[in-house]
Design a protein around this motif. Structure first.
Motif, PDB file in Angstrom:
ATOM      1  N   ASN A  90      47.244  25.551  21.520  1.00  0.00           N
ATOM      2  CA  ASN A  90      47.121  26.424  20.449  1.00  0.00           C
ATOM      3  C   ASN A  90      46.709  27.630  21.040  1.00  0.00           C
ATOM      4  N   HIS A  91      47.398  28.065  21.904  1.00  0.00           N
ATOM      5  CA  HIS A  91      47.234  29.421  22.818  1.00  0.00           C
ATOM      6  C   HIS A  91      47.437  30.552  21.903  1.00  0.00           C
ATOM      7  N   GLU A  92      46.581  31.587  22.071  1.00  0.00           N
ATOM      8  CA  GLU A  92      46.704  32.890  21.273  1.00  0.00           C
ATOM      9  C   GLU A  92      46.800  33.903  22.404  1.00  0.00           C
ATOM     10  N   PRO A  93      47.519  34.858  22.733  1.00  0.00           N
ATOM     11  CA  PRO A  93      47.661  35.815  23.848  1.00  0.00           C
ATOM     12  C   PRO A  93      46.468  36.671  23.608  1.00  0.00           C
ATOM     13  N   ALA A  94      45.829  36.886  24.791  1.00  0.00           N
ATOM     14  CA  ALA A  94      44.866  37.654  25.234  1.00  0.00           C
ATOM     15  C   ALA A  94      45.193  39.389  24.546  1.00  0.00           C
ATOM     16  N   THR A  95      44.179  39.944  23.877  1.00  0.00           N
ATOM     17  CA  THR A  95      44.391  41.328  23.397  1.00  0.00           C
ATOM     18  C   THR A  95      43.875  42.440  24.407  1.00  0.00           C
ATOM     19  N   PHE A  96      43.730  42.009  25.510  1.00  0.00           N
ATOM     20  CA  PHE A  96      43.272  42.879  26.556  1.00  0.00           C
ATOM     21  C   PHE A  96      44.109  42.347  27.782  1.00  0.00           C
ATOM     22  N   THR A  97      43.782  43.192  28.736  1.00  0.00           N
ATOM     23  CA  THR A  97      44.561  43.263  30.027  1.00  0.00           C
ATOM     24  C   THR A  97      43.966  42.030  30.794  1.00  0.00           C
ATOM     25  N   ILE A  98      44.750  40.814  31.144  1.00  0.00           N
ATOM     26  CA  ILE A  98      44.144  39.876  31.796  1.00  0.00           C
ATOM     27  C   ILE A  98      44.461  40.020  33.462  1.00  0.00           C
ATOM     28  N   LEU A  99      45.345  40.734  33.963  1.00  0.00           N
ATOM     29  CA  LEU A  99      45.675  40.821  35.205  1.00  0.00           C
ATOM     30  C   LEU A  99      45.952  42.418  35.691  1.00  0.00           C
ATOM     31  N   ASN A 100      45.466  43.067  36.538  1.00  0.00           N
ATOM     32  CA  ASN A 100      45.893  44.500  36.968  1.00  0.00           C
ATOM     33  C   ASN A 100      46.494  44.090  38.392  1.00  0.00           C
ATOM     34  N   PHE A 101      47.422  44.775  38.483  1.00  0.00           N
ATOM     35  CA  PHE A 101      48.203  44.665  39.858  1.00  0.00           C
ATOM     36  C   PHE A 101      48.103  46.033  40.258  1.00  0.00           C
ATOM     37  N   GLU A 102      47.300  46.367  41.381  1.00  0.00           N
ATOM     38  CA  GLU A 102      46.983  47.937  42.135  1.00  0.00           C
ATOM     39  C   GLU A 102      48.347  48.136  42.839  1.00  0.00           C
ATOM     40  N   VAL A 103      49.102  49.294  42.774  1.00  0.00           N
ATOM     41  CA  VAL A 103      50.159  49.647  43.371  1.00  0.00           C
ATOM     42  C   VAL A 103      50.016  50.817  44.122  1.00  0.00           C
ATOM     43  N   SER A 104      50.818  51.333  44.970  1.00  0.00           N
ATOM     44  CA  SER A 104      50.541  52.720  45.718  1.00  0.00           C
ATOM     45  C   SER A 104      51.388  53.698  44.549  1.00  0.00           C
ATOM     46  N   PHE A 160      52.601  45.546  30.504  1.00  0.00           N
ATOM     47  CA  PHE A 160      53.559  44.646  30.174  1.00  0.00           C
ATOM     48  C   PHE A 160      53.083  43.295  29.809  1.00  0.00           C
ATOM     49  N   LYS A 161      53.883  42.448  29.422  1.00  0.00           N
ATOM     50  CA  LYS A 161      53.383  40.945  28.705  1.00  0.00           C
ATOM     51  C   LYS A 161      53.854  39.615  29.582  1.00  0.00           C
ATOM     52  N   ASP A 162      53.221  38.915  29.786  1.00  0.00           N
ATOM     53  CA  ASP A 162      53.834  37.593  30.544  1.00  0.00           C
ATOM     54  C   ASP A 162      54.648  36.850  29.388  1.00  0.00           C
ATOM     55  N   PRO A 163      55.217  35.713  29.531  1.00  0.00           N
ATOM     56  CA  PRO A 163      56.116  35.212  28.444  1.00  0.00           C
ATOM     57  C   PRO A 163      55.042  34.430  27.489  1.00  0.00           C
ATOM     58  N   ALA A 164      53.627  34.376  27.711  1.00  0.00           N
ATOM     59  CA  ALA A 164      52.789  33.958  26.657  1.00  0.00           C
ATOM     60  C   ALA A 164      52.249  35.057  25.967  1.00  0.00           C
ATOM     61  N   GLY A 165      52.644  36.394  26.141  1.00  0.00           N
ATOM     62  CA  GLY A 165      52.067  37.312  25.306  1.00  0.00           C
ATOM     63  C   GLY A 165      50.892  38.006  25.783  1.00  0.00           C
ATOM     64  N   ASN A 166      50.374  37.588  27.185  1.00  0.00           N
ATOM     65  CA  ASN A 166      49.217  38.106  27.757  1.00  0.00           C
ATOM     66  C   ASN A 166      49.356  39.149  28.349  1.00  0.00           C
ATOM     67  N   PHE A 167      48.484  40.348  28.257  1.00  0.00           N
ATOM     68  CA  PHE A 167      48.709  41.673  28.785  1.00  0.00           C
ATOM     69  C   PHE A 167      48.264  41.792  30.372  1.00  0.00           C
ATOM     70  N   LEU A 168      49.381  42.320  30.968  1.00  0.00           N
ATOM     71  CA  LEU A 168      49.045  42.715  32.503  1.00  0.00           C
ATOM     72  C   LEU A 168      49.473  44.232  32.789  1.00  0.00           C
ATOM     73  N   SER A 169      49.018  44.573  33.853  1.00  0.00           N
ATOM     74  CA  SER A 169      49.376  46.036  34.278  1.00  0.00           C
ATOM     75  C   SER A 169      49.582  46.074  35.577  1.00  0.00           C
ATOM     76  N   VAL A 170      50.434  47.160  35.875  1.00  0.00           N
ATOM     77  CA  VAL A 170      50.369  47.833  37.223  1.00  0.00           C
ATOM     78  C   VAL A 170      49.580  49.288  37.153  1.00  0.00           C
ATOM     79  N   VAL A 171      48.565  49.421  38.185  1.00  0.00           N
ATOM     80  CA  VAL A 171      47.743  50.362  37.926  1.00  0.00           C
ATOM     81  C   VAL A 171      48.138  51.171  39.405  1.00  0.00           C
ATOM     82  N   GLN A 172      47.977  52.568  39.400  1.00  0.00           N
ATOM     83  CA  GLN A 172      48.162  53.172  40.590  1.00  0.00           C
ATOM     84  C   GLN A 172      46.667  53.500  41.160  1.00  0.00           C
ATOM     85  N   ARG A 173      46.694  53.312  42.718  1.00  0.00           N
ATOM     86  CA  ARG A 173      45.500  53.322  43.587  1.00  0.00           C
ATOM     87  C   ARG A 173      45.407  54.806  43.453  1.00  0.00           C
ATOM     88  N   ARG A 174      43.981  55.115  43.521  1.00  0.00           N
ATOM     89  CA  ARG A 174      43.584  56.672  43.384  1.00  0.00           C
ATOM     90  C   ARG A 174      43.686  57.133  44.875  1.00  0.00           C
TER      91      ARG A 174
END
Length: 125
Positions: free
Chosen positions: A54-68, A111-125
Motif C-alpha cells: 500500500n505504498h504512497e509516495p513521500a511528499t517530501f524529498t527522501i534523498l538529496n544527491f550533493e553535486v558540484s 525529480f521522482k523515482d519510479p515509485a513517485g518518491n522525491f529525490l534531488s540534486v543539490v549544488q554544494r556551496r
C-alpha cells in the motif's frame, strides 16, 4: 544510547524490480538485494528501500544527491530519461530545466523515482 550505533534511513517503493533498475542503472548507484529489500549505496552512505503493497509516495524529498554542478547533473540525468519537476508556486520557482536558483536557498532540482518518491540534486556551496 545510540551514539556509537550505525543509523540508516529507509523508504518504501511499490516495485523493487523497477526501483533496483532505476537506482542502479539510471542513477548509477551500487544496489544490493537482501531478503527484505534493496540496500542503495552512494558516497559511503546507504539507505534501504523496501516493498510496501500500500505504498504512497513521500511528499517530501527522501534523498538529496550533493553535486558540484546542478546544471551538469540535470543534463546528464535528463539524457537517461529522468524528468525534473517544474514549479511556479509562490517562492518556489524553477527554470524550464527544473532548477531552482533562489537567492535564499540552494541551487536544487527535484525529480521522482519510479515509485513517485522525491529525490534531488543539490549544488554544494
Amino acid at each position: 544510547m545510540f551514539k556509537n550505533t550505525k543509523a540508516f534511513s529507509s523508504f518504501s517503493v511499490d516495485d523493487l524490480k523497477k526501483a533496483k533498475q532505476f537506482y542502479a542503472e539510471t542513477l548509477g548507484l551500487d544496489v544490493s538485494e537482501t531478503p527484505e529489500g534493496l540496500r542503495v549505496n552512494a558516497g559511503g552512505n546507504s539507505v534501504f528501500a523496501y516493498a510496501k503493497t500500500n505504498h504512497e509516495p513521500a511528499t517530501f524529498t527522501i534523498l538529496n544527491f550533493e553535486v558540484s554542478n546542478v546544471d551538469e547533473a540535470v543534463d546528464a540525468l535528463a539524457k537517461r530519461g529522468v524528468r525534473f519537476e517544474v514549479y511556479d508556486q509562490g517562492d518556489l520557482k524553477t527554470d524550464a530545466k527544473g532548477i531552482s536558483r533562489s537567492a535564499n536557498g540552494p541551487t536544487i532540482a527535484w525529480f521522482k523515482d519510479p515509485a513517485g518518491n522525491f529525490l534531488s540534486v543539490v549544488q554544494r556551496r
